[in-house]
Design an enzyme around this catalytic site. Structure first.
Site, PDB file in Angstrom:
ATOM      1  N   CYS A  23       3.591   1.653  12.549  1.00 37.92           N
ATOM      2  CA  CYS A  23       4.949   2.156  12.324  1.00 37.92           C
ATOM      3  C   CYS A  23       5.369   3.126  13.414  1.00 37.92           C
ATOM      4  O   CYS A  23       6.548   3.362  13.616  1.00 37.92           O
ATOM      5  CB  CYS A  23       5.055   2.811  10.952  1.00 37.92           C
ATOM      6  SG  CYS A  23       3.824   4.053  10.657  1.00 37.92           S
TER       7      CYS A  23
ATOM      8  N   THR B 202      10.692  -7.638 -11.437  1.00 42.72           N
ATOM      9  CA  THR B 202       9.920  -8.862 -11.681  1.00 42.72           C
ATOM     10  C   THR B 202       8.776  -8.945 -10.680  1.00 42.72           C
ATOM     11  O   THR B 202       8.969  -8.747  -9.481  1.00 42.72           O
ATOM     12  CB  THR B 202      10.842 -10.094 -11.557  1.00 42.72           C
ATOM     13  OG1 THR B 202      11.901  -9.934 -12.500  1.00 42.72           O
ATOM     14  CG2 THR B 202      10.089 -11.378 -11.836  1.00 42.72           C
TER      15      THR B 202
ATOM     16  N   GLY C 248      -2.439  -5.999   0.036  1.00 43.54           N
ATOM     17  CA  GLY C 248      -2.814  -7.400   0.212  1.00 43.54           C
ATOM     18  C   GLY C 248      -3.032  -7.830   1.650  1.00 43.54           C
ATOM     19  O   GLY C 248      -3.953  -8.586   1.961  1.00 43.54           O
TER      20      GLY C 248
ATOM     21  N   GLY D 123       0.849  -1.199   0.000  1.00 43.31           N
ATOM     22  CA  GLY D 123       0.000   0.000   0.000  1.00 43.31           C
ATOM     23  C   GLY D 123       0.879   1.242   0.000  1.00 43.31           C
ATOM     24  O   GLY D 123       0.562   2.248  -0.656  1.00 43.31           O
ATOM     25  N   THR D 124       1.973   1.170   0.720  1.00 41.40           N
ATOM     26  CA  THR D 124       2.908   2.304   0.781  1.00 41.40           C
ATOM     27  C   THR D 124       3.425   2.650  -0.613  1.00 41.40           C
ATOM     28  O   THR D 124       3.455   3.816  -1.004  1.00 41.40           O
ATOM     29  CB  THR D 124       4.102   1.936   1.689  1.00 41.40           C
ATOM     30  OG1 THR D 124       3.597   1.708   3.005  1.00 41.40           O
ATOM     31  CG2 THR D 124       5.153   3.024   1.709  1.00 41.40           C
TER      32      THR D 124
ATOM     33  N   GLN E  75      -7.495   0.554   4.080  1.00 38.48           N
ATOM     34  CA  GLN E  75      -8.241  -0.030   5.202  1.00 38.48           C
ATOM     35  C   GLN E  75      -9.647  -0.497   4.828  1.00 38.48           C
ATOM     36  O   GLN E  75     -10.251  -1.255   5.593  1.00 38.48           O
ATOM     37  CB  GLN E  75      -8.333   0.979   6.361  1.00 38.48           C
ATOM     38  CG  GLN E  75      -7.017   1.196   7.076  1.00 38.48           C
ATOM     39  CD  GLN E  75      -6.521  -0.035   7.852  1.00 38.48           C
ATOM     40  OE1 GLN E  75      -7.275  -0.961   8.136  1.00 38.48           O
ATOM     41  NE2 GLN E  75      -5.254  -0.046   8.192  1.00 38.48           N
TER      42      GLN E  75
HETATM   43  N1  PLP Z   1      -2.386   3.423   4.092  1.00 36.61           N
HETATM   44  C1  PLP Z   1      -3.090   3.074   5.162  1.00 36.61           C
HETATM   45  C2  PLP Z   1      -4.348   3.812   5.487  1.00 36.61           C
HETATM   46  C3  PLP Z   1      -2.660   2.027   5.982  1.00 36.61           C
HETATM   47  O1  PLP Z   1      -3.368   1.692   7.061  1.00 36.61           O
HETATM   48  C4  PLP Z   1      -1.476   1.352   5.642  1.00 36.61           C
HETATM   49  C5  PLP Z   1      -0.953   0.273   6.511  1.00 36.61           C
HETATM   50  O2  PLP Z   1      -1.203   0.239   7.686  1.00 36.61           O
HETATM   51  C6  PLP Z   1      -0.782   1.738   4.482  1.00 36.61           C
HETATM   52  C7  PLP Z   1      -1.261   2.782   3.732  1.00 36.61           C
HETATM   53  C8  PLP Z   1       0.472   1.044   4.067  1.00 36.61           C
HETATM   54  O3  PLP Z   1       0.195  -0.216   3.536  1.00 36.61           O
HETATM   55  P1  PLP Z   1       1.343  -1.327   3.503  1.00 36.61           P
HETATM   56  O4  PLP Z   1       1.499  -1.835   4.890  1.00 36.61           O
HETATM   57  O5  PLP Z   1       0.856  -2.359   2.538  1.00 36.61           O
HETATM   58  O6  PLP Z   1       2.579  -0.645   3.015  1.00 36.61           O
END
Ligand code: PLP
Length: 390
Positions: free
Chosen positions: A325, A237, A200, A71-72, A179
């Site tokens: 984090c 990849t 995922g 997601g990041t 989320q």
């Molecule tokens: N955005 C939100 C709202 C999240 O809650 C999170 C993860 O906690 C992320 C982005 C980041 O996702 P990922 O852990 O897959 O990098």
């Protein structure tokens, strides 16, 4: 008592069928999807099928789905990648102070590169007023980034209204739906957004895989250089087995678990109610209605969130203090401060996030444990407070 997992917003337990799908893909489809031979083509077929599954869930074309590593990464590509293609006279971005760090830090980077960033304030629940956002838009605004549900409070933003305003002004909109994907409706056309990030491991799939929806016609510059994977947007990849597991997880969310949000929401209400019955002086922070089904942000004034989480862990209850984090960093959460909380209040706040695997009995037990530990920590605080001079 067996362990009770109340940290689904941090990560969800992978569904057994997902684990099976990942293992199967690693065993049978380990070819490089860019190779022309049979093994490569097999892997490519999996990617194609997975892309269709995710695209169906988002209500978009498969050509508009790009697989990423998280997601990041999706958030970073959306914001930095879109910014790199902005005309030089449109270097203004609008966002909110409650976004995930994946968005906020990307915005900070743009600011260091000469962009202007406006943060639209939020109310005490963390909701953005669409009229405030409208007022923040300028002729040089290129992009707006607003999350769907907040990962710490569960509060849901009026994304649809915001996207409509942006559309009228010709401004691109990105939404971090990490989320809510797999749980609530995140069809891109009903939200009206141009980019949308998903991950995922929040949908009972594997960690280290995500996806970004990019509306056809929107140009994004890649952040990584190398191969031409993901139609030149994301070199490297592809994580074929992870993507296959992700697609399996998404499929399960839409079939076997299509009604999970109702179940989870019921559990959350039960837990919230029980905590309020058992514990004096507790405060629920998220919006009472515009809420993620499973996320509770709760403040226990006078109790250190860190001590409480350690005590809960010893008793078999896994929860967290805001974003994973920042856990352990002893920094008050930027989200809670943006809601107007004091540092003390923020440091007395924990997040309980309920998921599909929880049962009503578990939540009942968890409430008892939390109430017991809060009472113990409050007694200890009173006992250790300096005696008042008469
Ligand atoms: N955005 C939100 C709202 C999240 O809650 C999170 C993860 O906690 C992320 C982005 C980041 O996702 P990922 O852990 O897959 O990098």
């Amino acid at each position: 008592m067996r362990a009770i997992y109340l940290d689904h917003a941090a990560t969800t337990p992978p569904h057994p069928a997902v684990i099976g799908a990942v293992a199967w893909a690693m065993e049978h489809c380990w070819g490089n999807p860019s190779s022309l031979h049979l093994l490569g083509r097999r892997a490519r077929d999996l990617l194609d099928e997975a892309r269709v599954t995710v695209a169906d869930a988002l209500g978009c074309l498969d050509a508009e789905v790009f697989f990423t590593a998280s997601g990041t990464e999706s958030d970073n590509i959306a914001i930095l990648g879109a910014a790199r293609t902005a005309p030089p006279q449109r270097r203004h971005l609008v966002t909110t102070p409650v976004e995930h760090h994946a968005v906020l830090h990307a915005c900070e980077r743009l600011r260091a590169e000469g962009w202007e960033v406006t943060f639209v304030p939020v109310d005490a629940y963390g909701v953005v007023d669409p009229d405030d956002l409208r007022r923040a838009l300028r002729d040089d605004t290129y992009l707006v980034s607003v999350m769907h549900a907040n990962n710490e409070t569960g509060t849901i933003q009026p994304v649809r209204e915001i996207a409509q305003i942006c559309r009228e002004r010709g401004v691109w909109v990105h939404c971090d739906a990490v989320q809510t994907f797999g749980l609530l409706d995140v069809q891109v056309d009903s939200l009206g957004v141009d980019m949308l990030s998903v991950s995922g491991h929040k949908v009972y799939g594997p960690q280290g895989v995500g996806a970004l929806y990019v509306r056809g016609g929107l140009k994004i510059a890649p952040l990584l250089v190398g191969g031409a994977q993901e139609r030149e947007l994301r070199a490297g990849t592809e994580n074929v087995a992870g993507i296959w597991g992700f697609a399996k997880a998404v499929h399960l969310c839409r079939t076997e678990y299509a009604h999970a949000a109702q179940y989870i929401s019921h559990l959350r209400h039960t837990l919230q109610q029980r905590l309020q019955e058992l514990i004096p002086n507790v405060r629920m922070n998220g919006h009472p209605e515009a809420a993620h089904p499973g996320i509770i942000s709760v403040t226990f004034p006078g109790v250190s969130a860190e001590s409480l989480l350690i005590a809960l862990d010893r008793r078999g209850v896994a929860a967290s203090a805001g974003a994973a984090c920042s856990a352990g960093s002893l920094e008050p959460s930027h989200v809670l401060l943006a809601l107007g909380m004091s540092e003390d209040e923020a440091m007395s706040t924990i997040r309980l996030s309920v998921g599909r695997s929880n049962t009503p009995e578990e939540l009942h037990d968890a409430a008892e444990v939390i109430a017991g530990e809060v009472a113990r920590l409050r007694r200890r605080m009173v006992a250790s407070a300096p005696a008042k001079r008469l």
